[in-house]
Design a protein around this motif. Structure first.
Motif, PDB file in Angstrom:
ATOM      1  N   ASN A   1      11.426   1.421  11.059  1.00 13.97           N
ATOM      2  CA  ASN A   1      11.521   2.537  10.115  1.00 13.97           C
ATOM      3  C   ASN A   1      10.198   3.134   9.659  1.00 13.97           C
ATOM      4  O   ASN A   1      10.188   4.257   9.149  1.00 13.97           O
ATOM      5  CB  ASN A   1      12.298   2.081   8.866  1.00 13.97           C
ATOM      6  CG  ASN A   1      13.726   1.691   9.173  1.00 13.97           C
ATOM      7  OD1 ASN A   1      14.573   2.540   9.439  1.00 13.97           O
ATOM      8  ND2 ASN A   1      14.015   0.397   9.124  1.00 13.97           N
ATOM      9  N   HIS A   2       9.082   2.398   9.848  1.00  9.76           N
ATOM     10  CA  HIS A   2       7.829   2.869   9.248  1.00  9.76           C
ATOM     11  C   HIS A   2       6.618   2.858  10.174  1.00  9.76           C
ATOM     12  O   HIS A   2       5.549   3.336   9.790  1.00  9.76           O
ATOM     13  CB  HIS A   2       7.496   2.023   8.006  1.00  9.76           C
ATOM     14  CG  HIS A   2       8.494   2.153   6.902  1.00  9.76           C
ATOM     15  ND1 HIS A   2       8.479   3.209   6.007  1.00  9.76           N
ATOM     16  CD2 HIS A   2       9.544   1.372   6.558  1.00  9.76           C
ATOM     17  CE1 HIS A   2       9.478   3.060   5.139  1.00  9.76           C
ATOM     18  NE2 HIS A   2      10.142   1.961   5.455  1.00  9.76           N
ATOM     19  N   PHE A   3       6.743   2.345  11.385  1.00 11.37           N
ATOM     20  CA  PHE A   3       5.578   2.220  12.254  1.00 11.37           C
ATOM     21  C   PHE A   3       5.556   3.221  13.411  1.00 11.37           C
ATOM     22  O   PHE A   3       4.680   3.169  14.265  1.00 11.37           O
ATOM     23  CB  PHE A   3       5.479   0.795  12.826  1.00 11.37           C
ATOM     24  CG  PHE A   3       5.125  -0.244  11.813  1.00 11.37           C
ATOM     25  CD1 PHE A   3       4.473   0.084  10.632  1.00 11.37           C
ATOM     26  CD2 PHE A   3       5.430  -1.582  12.042  1.00 11.37           C
ATOM     27  CE1 PHE A   3       4.149  -0.884   9.703  1.00 11.37           C
ATOM     28  CE2 PHE A   3       5.100  -2.557  11.114  1.00 11.37           C
ATOM     29  CZ  PHE A   3       4.456  -2.205   9.935  1.00 11.37           C
TER      30      PHE A   3
ATOM     31  N   GLN B   1       0.818  -1.216   0.000  1.00 12.62           N
ATOM     32  CA  GLN B   1       0.000   0.000   0.000  1.00 12.62           C
ATOM     33  C   GLN B   1       0.855   1.270   0.000  1.00 12.62           C
ATOM     34  O   GLN B   1       0.488   2.285  -0.595  1.00 12.62           O
ATOM     35  CB  GLN B   1      -0.923   0.007   1.224  1.00 12.62           C
ATOM     36  CG  GLN B   1      -2.031  -1.020   1.173  1.00 12.62           C
ATOM     37  CD  GLN B   1      -3.147  -0.633   0.210  1.00 12.62           C
ATOM     38  OE1 GLN B   1      -3.387   0.543  -0.037  1.00 12.62           O
ATOM     39  NE2 GLN B   1      -3.805  -1.625  -0.365  1.00 12.62           N
ATOM     40  N   HIS B   2       2.008   1.198   0.642  1.00 11.89           N
ATOM     41  CA  HIS B   2       2.860   2.378   0.775  1.00 11.89           C
ATOM     42  C   HIS B   2       4.039   2.373  -0.197  1.00 11.89           C
ATOM     43  O   HIS B   2       4.902   3.258  -0.134  1.00 11.89           O
ATOM     44  CB  HIS B   2       3.368   2.502   2.205  1.00 11.89           C
ATOM     45  CG  HIS B   2       2.296   2.847   3.200  1.00 11.89           C
ATOM     46  ND1 HIS B   2       1.915   4.146   3.462  1.00 11.89           N
ATOM     47  CD2 HIS B   2       1.509   2.062   3.978  1.00 11.89           C
ATOM     48  CE1 HIS B   2       0.956   4.149   4.372  1.00 11.89           C
ATOM     49  NE2 HIS B   2       0.683   2.889   4.706  1.00 11.89           N
ATOM     50  N   GLY B   3       4.080   1.387  -1.080  1.00 10.30           N
ATOM     51  CA  GLY B   3       5.148   1.316  -2.077  1.00 10.30           C
ATOM     52  C   GLY B   3       6.537   1.193  -1.475  1.00 10.30           C
ATOM     53  O   GLY B   3       7.505   1.762  -1.984  1.00 10.30           O
ATOM     54  N   ILE B   4       6.647   0.442  -0.416  1.00 10.42           N
ATOM     55  CA  ILE B   4       7.928   0.284   0.282  1.00 10.42           C
ATOM     56  C   ILE B   4       8.727  -0.851  -0.341  1.00 10.42           C
ATOM     57  O   ILE B   4       8.219  -1.954  -0.549  1.00 10.42           O
ATOM     58  CB  ILE B   4       7.694   0.001   1.787  1.00 10.42           C
ATOM     59  CG1 ILE B   4       6.945   1.176   2.436  1.00 10.42           C
ATOM     60  CG2 ILE B   4       9.021  -0.263   2.504  1.00 10.42           C
ATOM     61  CD1 ILE B   4       6.505   0.890   3.859  1.00 10.42           C
ATOM     62  N   THR B   5       9.972  -0.579  -0.624  1.00 11.20           N
ATOM     63  CA  THR B   5      10.866  -1.622  -1.137  1.00 11.20           C
ATOM     64  C   THR B   5      11.308  -2.502   0.028  1.00 11.20           C
ATOM     65  O   THR B   5      11.893  -2.019   0.996  1.00 11.20           O
ATOM     66  CB  THR B   5      12.108  -1.010  -1.812  1.00 11.20           C
ATOM     67  OG1 THR B   5      11.689  -0.154  -2.880  1.00 11.20           O
ATOM     68  CG2 THR B   5      13.011  -2.111  -2.368  1.00 11.20           C
ATOM     69  N   LEU B   6      11.026  -3.783  -0.091  1.00 12.03           N
ATOM     70  CA  LEU B   6      11.281  -4.696   1.018  1.00 12.03           C
ATOM     71  C   LEU B   6      12.725  -5.187   1.023  1.00 12.03           C
ATOM     72  O   LEU B   6      13.369  -5.252  -0.022  1.00 12.03           O
ATOM     73  CB  LEU B   6      10.336  -5.905   0.916  1.00 12.03           C
ATOM     74  CG  LEU B   6       8.841  -5.585   1.017  1.00 12.03           C
ATOM     75  CD1 LEU B   6       8.021  -6.856   0.871  1.00 12.03           C
ATOM     76  CD2 LEU B   6       8.528  -4.904   2.343  1.00 12.03           C
ATOM     77  N   PRO B   7      13.243  -5.539   2.203  1.00 11.54           N
ATOM     78  CA  PRO B   7      14.598  -6.087   2.277  1.00 11.54           C
ATOM     79  C   PRO B   7      14.682  -7.436   1.571  1.00 11.54           C
ATOM     80  O   PRO B   7      13.673  -8.128   1.412  1.00 11.54           O
ATOM     81  CB  PRO B   7      14.834  -6.235   3.783  1.00 11.54           C
ATOM     82  CG  PRO B   7      13.471  -6.268   4.388  1.00 11.54           C
ATOM     83  CD  PRO B   7      12.599  -5.423   3.529  1.00 11.54           C
TER      84      PRO B   7
END
Length: 486
Positions: free
Chosen positions: A317-319, A298-304
């Motif tokens: 980093n995001h919560f 939903q947030h377009g985050i590139t995952l590790p």
């Protein structure tokens, strides 16, 4: 997250553990360290065992592994549930009847000294590797969240981590563990619940919406019926039963906690309530896994790249700050709840099984330090070669190292035959080797079949068959016949 916040959280957490250790270890002796004086309330043990059984592997690896194998892991958990009932009905009464401190003393009574020593040896190897793998996870998170900022190398992080465990377990042993596990379970489950709430609010979902999002996700499929797949239902389910029997029922780490209960009935009650809580907790982790991937999309985050890093990456980093703090508490508690009891169990097993329990407190302290050093070395080496999900690595190793224990106890409980004790160590060493060869060439030999966690069952079966080959029937009937004829 600010590194000093991380430091404050970890420092405060261990301050609390040290306080519990001080309270529970007053007037302690070897009996306190090994058995907790058999005075632990069953409900306290049951709740604490949730954290010890789930550990950092579940906390970190299971949510991330959802991206690889969806909810197929839940098939394994269902098998676990059945396995716990086997442990409660078969093994718990046996251990209490024989009044065991180390559960491997049973092998001495049933087979002989050679079997006893090789059984305990396999536990020491299995537990050292398994606990080190689990602790590897929390050390990695602490490295990412705090130590990297100061340029501190990973081996120093590992050293500090193990030193802290040793500091609050070396006196009270299992009595301290029972109480610290309760606190750690509370932190771990609390972290997951808060994370789920944060994600649900961010995605603006109602309760019904959460159920629908998880149910519609491609990551929530449970059953796999492809017989060649490692995630096949029957492989996972029966492997789940076997893994619980060996990694709980035949594991000094987990059984040592159960044996601190007052009697058989309370220990069984502990297992029943714990097994239900265990299933629900794993279901919660799988739900979290789906929500993590939905949130990232939903947030377009590139995952590790590594799925084991998913939860830590998003939480830190995001919560937001609060979720990051409770995540740190959760992962620290999750990893330490299994590592601290493992260190205590290793010390207990070595003292009782190899030194016959004839140790002074000073000598026990030295053994405790020895196993701490061994775990340190294993973690550092594993950090250099790890290339897969830790949850997969833990159960893969368990398939080879716990298999002989499964075969030994199954033969001991299911047969009255007498083995040639001197040949048992050879059987137990050959069994994992044969199992490895079968696994390596299974696709060529078995029409494309690939082994998963059920490799443990194969290993145990090979050990069982080997024991049959070196055994003979009891001669008591013959002796009775002769005496009667006279």
């Amino acid at each position: 997250m600010n590194i000093w916040i991380v430091f404050s959280v970890v420092f405060g957490y261990f301050g609390l553990l040290m306080l519990i250790s001080w309270i529970t270890s007053r007037n302690s002796n070897n009996e306190t360290f090994f058995t907790g004086n058999r005075k632990s309330p069953w409900y306290l043990v049951a709740f604490g065992m949730i954290g010890a059984s789930l550990s950092g592997v579940t906390f970190i690896s299971v949510p991330g592994e959802v991206g690889n194998t969806a909810w197929s892991y839940f098939q394994f958990v269902l098998g676990n549930f059945v396995g716990y009932f086997v442990v409660a009905q078969v093994l718990i009464p046996l251990y209490y009847r024989l009044k065991l401190v180390s559960i491997y003393s049973y092998l001495n009574q049933r087979f002989g000294i050679g079997t006893y020593k090789i059984g305990s040896f396999f536990f020491l190897v299995s537990q050292t590797i398994g606990a080190s793998f689990r602790l590897f996870l929390v050390a990695g998170v602490l490295q990412l969240a705090f130590f990297n900022a100061f340029g501190i190398p990973f081996w120093v992080t590992v050293f500090i981590t193990i030193l802290l465990i040793w500091a609050y377990t070396f006196r009270g042993g299992i009595k301290t563990i029972v109480w610290t596990d309760t606190l750690q379970t509370l932190f771990m489950l609390g972290a997951v619940i808060i994370t789920i709430i944060v994600i649900v609010k961010d995605l603006d979902l109602s309760t019904q919406g959460v159920v629908q999002v998880i149910g519609d996700s491609e990551f929530s499929s449970v059953f796999n019926w492809d017989w060649r797949s490692p995630q096949n239902f029957f492989k996972q389910f029966f492997a789940g039963i076997a893994v619980v029997i060996v990694m709980n029922g035949l594991d000094q780490n987990m059984m040592q906690k159960n044996l601190t209960c007052k009697n058989t009935k309370e220990a069984q009650k502990n297992i029943y309530w714990f097994s239900l809580s265990f299933v629900l907790a794993n279901l919660m982790f799988l739900c979290l896994g789906v929500l993590l991937y939905v949130f990232a999309e939903q947030h377009g985050i590139t995952l590790p790249q590594k799925t084991d890093d998913l939860y830590a990456f998003l939480a830190l980093n995001h919560f937001g700050l609060v979720t990051g703090v409770v995540f740190l508490l959760g992962i620290t508690a999750a990893a330490y709840s299994s590592a601290d009891s493992a260190l205590t169990a290793l010390t207990t097993s070595f003292c009782v099984d190899f030194l016959k329990g004839e140790v002074t407190q000073k000598k026990r302290l030295g053994i405790h330090l020895m196993f701490s050093a061994i775990m340190f070395v294993v973690i550092v080496v594993f950090s250099m070669i790890n290339d897969q999900s830790v949850v997969t690595a833990v159960f893969k190793v368990a398939g080879y190292t716990y298999g002989p224990l499964l075969g030994l106890f199954a033969f001991g409980l299911g047969s009255s035959r007498i083995v040639r004790d001197k040949w048992v160590p050879l059987i137990c060493v050959l069994s994992p080797i044969i199992t490895y060869m079968i696994s390596t060439y299974s696709e060529q030999l078995l029409w494309g079949y690939r082994f998963g966690f059920e490799l443990l069952i194969v290993n145990g079966l090979i050990t069982f068959l080997g024991l049959v080959l070196i055994s003979e029937r009891k001669r008591m009937v013959m002796s009775n016949t002769k005496s009667t004829s006279r």
